[in-house]
Design an enzyme around this catalytic site. Sequence first.
Site, PDB file in Angstrom:
ATOM      1  N   PRO A 121       0.983  -1.470  -0.063  1.00 18.37           N
ATOM      2  CA  PRO A 121       0.037   0.021  -0.046  1.00 18.37           C
ATOM      3  C   PRO A 121       0.761   1.254   0.027  1.00 18.37           C
ATOM      4  O   PRO A 121       0.851   2.066   1.093  1.00 18.37           O
ATOM      5  CB  PRO A 121      -0.948  -0.286   1.288  1.00 18.37           C
ATOM      6  N   CYS A 122       1.524   1.467  -1.139  1.00 19.37           N
ATOM      7  CA  CYS A 122       2.320   2.727  -1.227  1.00 19.37           C
ATOM      8  C   CYS A 122       1.364   4.038  -1.214  1.00 19.37           C
ATOM      9  O   CYS A 122       1.878   5.238  -0.932  1.00 19.37           O
ATOM     10  CB  CYS A 122       2.965   2.761  -2.488  1.00 19.37           C
ATOM     11  N   HIS A 123       0.008   3.866  -1.550  1.00 22.39           N
ATOM     12  CA  HIS A 123      -0.729   5.155  -1.552  1.00 22.39           C
ATOM     13  C   HIS A 123      -1.072   5.612   0.022  1.00 22.39           C
ATOM     14  O   HIS A 123      -1.787   6.745  -0.030  1.00 22.39           O
ATOM     15  CB  HIS A 123      -2.367   4.493  -2.073  1.00 22.39           C
TER      16      HIS A 123
END
Length: 158
Positions: A121-123
Amino acid sequence: MEEVFVQTPLGITAIKGDEDGIVAVSVLKDDTIKPSQHIPGALTDAVRQLEAYFTGTRQTFQLQLNLKGTDFQKSVWLELLKIPYGKTISYLELSRRLGDVKAIRAAAAANGQNPLWIVVPCHRVIGSDGSLTGYAGGLWRKKWLLEHENPYKQQTLF
């Protein structure tokens, strides 16, 4: 290496992998590619889990990942996996968690090279001021994902 294309609320998504694990999940900018009619066996679980994520019935992924990158990139991506659903951290906090606040630019660059969209989950990494900075899939997608994961969904009054 097998690949499948699935329709998501954010566009056609490509999933690549094999029996050794998932190597890439990415949203496509090319809108001429259509969803796959057949899902290869090695990718079935990834497709099901991604669909469950988008329907709101899955918050974490249990997939075998086959991360391809430098040791530093892999350390960043593994740290991203520790950010809980519905939570965010800053790039500064990410570099702090990696043990070197001076590595903020390197951590941000590795974050931007994440090959496993949503699954890693880089977001969930935002600017220190709360701004939605940098997202390979487009800031509108980052905003959508964070709103999707927000436990305090805005209720309609009418």
